[in-house]
Design an enzyme around this catalytic site. Sequence first.
Site, PDB file in Angstrom:
ATOM      1  N   ASP A  64       0.886  -1.022   0.070  1.00 46.59           N
ATOM      2  CA  ASP A  64       0.118  -0.105   0.234  1.00 46.59           C
ATOM      3  C   ASP A  64       0.827   1.285  -0.008  1.00 46.59           C
ATOM      4  O   ASP A  64       1.903   1.271   0.723  1.00 46.59           O
ATOM      5  CB  ASP A  64      -0.916  -0.039   1.257  1.00 46.59           C
ATOM      6  N   ASP A  70       0.050   8.166   7.552  1.00 41.69           N
ATOM      7  CA  ASP A  70       0.228   6.898   8.042  1.00 41.69           C
ATOM      8  C   ASP A  70       1.291   6.814   8.863  1.00 41.69           C
ATOM      9  O   ASP A  70       1.358   6.284  10.051  1.00 41.69           O
ATOM     10  CB  ASP A  70       0.370   6.023   6.878  1.00 41.69           C
ATOM     11  N   GLU A  93      -0.267  -2.515  12.020  1.00 40.88           N
ATOM     12  CA  GLU A  93      -0.556  -3.042  10.411  1.00 40.88           C
ATOM     13  C   GLU A  93       0.460  -2.462   9.509  1.00 40.88           C
ATOM     14  O   GLU A  93       0.485  -3.230   8.693  1.00 40.88           O
ATOM     15  CB  GLU A  93      -1.858  -2.506  10.064  1.00 40.88           C
ATOM     16  N   ASP A 113      -4.291  -0.606  13.987  1.00 40.46           N
ATOM     17  CA  ASP A 113      -4.075   0.072  12.456  1.00 40.46           C
ATOM     18  C   ASP A 113      -3.964   1.693  12.827  1.00 40.46           C
ATOM     19  O   ASP A 113      -5.033   2.212  13.118  1.00 40.46           O
ATOM     20  CB  ASP A 113      -5.218  -0.421  11.756  1.00 40.46           C
ATOM     21  N   ASP A 116      -6.272   3.896   9.307  1.00 40.66           N
ATOM     22  CA  ASP A 116      -7.250   3.184   8.693  1.00 40.66           C
ATOM     23  C   ASP A 116      -7.938   4.006   7.646  1.00 40.66           C
ATOM     24  O   ASP A 116      -8.622   5.049   7.680  1.00 40.66           O
ATOM     25  CB  ASP A 116      -8.440   2.344   9.593  1.00 40.66           C
ATOM     26  N   GLU A 265      -8.105  -5.270  12.487  1.00 39.12           N
ATOM     27  CA  GLU A 265      -9.379  -4.732  11.752  1.00 39.12           C
ATOM     28  C   GLU A 265     -10.491  -5.361  12.163  1.00 39.12           C
ATOM     29  O   GLU A 265     -11.551  -5.124  12.962  1.00 39.12           O
ATOM     30  CB  GLU A 265      -9.219  -4.444  10.244  1.00 39.12           C
TER      31      GLU A 265
HETATM   32  P1  P6P Z   1     -11.225  -1.348  -0.903  1.00 38.11           P
HETATM   33  C1  P6P Z   1      -8.973   0.837   3.987  1.00 38.11           C
HETATM   34  O1  P6P Z   1      -7.911   0.630   3.112  1.00 38.11           O
HETATM   35  C2  P6P Z   1      -9.496  -0.608   4.227  1.00 38.11           C
HETATM   36  O2  P6P Z   1      -8.383  -1.412   4.724  1.00 38.11           O
HETATM   37  C3  P6P Z   1     -10.656  -0.593   5.229  1.00 38.11           C
HETATM   38  O3  P6P Z   1     -10.725   0.535   5.997  1.00 38.11           O
HETATM   39  C4  P6P Z   1     -11.634  -0.295   4.163  1.00 38.11           C
HETATM   40  O4  P6P Z   1     -12.953  -1.036   4.686  1.00 38.11           O
HETATM   41  C5  P6P Z   1     -11.201  -1.544   3.061  1.00 38.11           C
HETATM   42  O5  P6P Z   1      -9.815  -1.385   3.205  1.00 38.11           O
HETATM   43  C6  P6P Z   1     -11.488  -0.746   1.770  1.00 38.11           C
HETATM   44  O6  P6P Z   1     -11.026  -1.594   0.519  1.00 38.11           O
HETATM   45  O7  P6P Z   1     -11.193  -2.781  -1.509  1.00 38.11           O
HETATM   46  O8  P6P Z   1     -12.884  -1.236  -0.912  1.00 38.11           O
HETATM   47  O9  P6P Z   1     -10.487  -0.138  -1.264  1.00 38.11           O
END
Ligand code: P6P
Length: 323
Positions: A64, A70, A93, A113, A116, A265
């Site tokens: 990521d 972050d 995380e 985390d 998030d 999470e």
């Molecule tokens: P997607 C944010 O990156 C996260 O970890 C969570 O907070 C969120 O629910 C999910 O990933 C979003 O993922 O695949 O929808 O971009």
Amino acid sequence: MYRQITTLSEFVLSEEKKIKNATGNFSLLINSLDNAGRIIASHVKRAGLVDILGPVGKKNIFADEVQKLDEFADLLIAETLRSSGLVHGFASEERESFEKIKNSHGDYVVFFDPLDGSSNIDVNMSIGTIFSIYKKSNNLLQKGISQVAAGFFLYGPSVIFIYCAGGKVNGFTLDPEIGSFVLTNPNIKIPLVGPTYTINESYYSRYPEYIRKYLSHIKERSAPLTQRYAAAMVADVYRILLKGGIFLYPEDRIQKEGKLRLLYEVNPMAYIINHAGGSSFSQGSNPLEMTPTSLHMRLPIVLGSKSQVAEFEKFYHNENYGH
Ligand code: P6P
């Protein structure tokens, strides 16, 4: 006119008084996290002004894009836990491995985390910090059912602090006038049913058939649910916690274990939702009963209002499709 308020510190101390032989260490740990959350909140508010926006040009262990906020949040929480003297060790995380704190006699282990939903930073959407607290054990990878507390900060139009301990979920809102969190949602109970479902439907074609059938069912029936998606678990789960409904980050053809991490999470959020009277589900099991196989284990997760999670389970178990 003076309005009776209860600050987070007052609340935590009052809860401590109810526990026989309480050492006060848990109260101190929550207050340490409170301080860290308020500092992160102040930086989030200023993110657009101070040059801490945008990627730092490196990636975390999940590839990521690591955003500057972050990294700041991760470093701040790590240092807060180290200096508290209350924590045996922690895992983030954003970090590869668990850190045992040198010369610590702390009783707790914390998984967090730090920020998030960080992809929301640059577009001024809500983000948050999630934490999960266990008593230290010989086994680092404990089941979520063993958590002693879990909570999150939500950095949105207001800054919210939710934590669950002693079986109760309590919500606080940061009052910028006094710089403290004040109790605004005591003993939260999730509504039995809610109006929304939360899922990233752009993955629709990748979902297993039972999920596609479930989604068709909740959209085509007489009282269809409305879709809401913030792309930040803290924001999406907070909505479900207050208004009811169902949150889904399930498995798909590409993300076979889903995306969300069990320790950072899924476990904290399932712990909160379950103690607020909701339920959580992961491919036929209670995620809180799952034994983690690694620090960064991912797990499909569905959680929210009990009746709506139960309805989803019928589709998983291939029962009669909603007739
Ligand atoms: P997607 C944010 O990156 C996260 O970890 C969570 O907070 C969120 O629910 C999910 O990933 C979003 O993922 O695949 O929808 O971009």
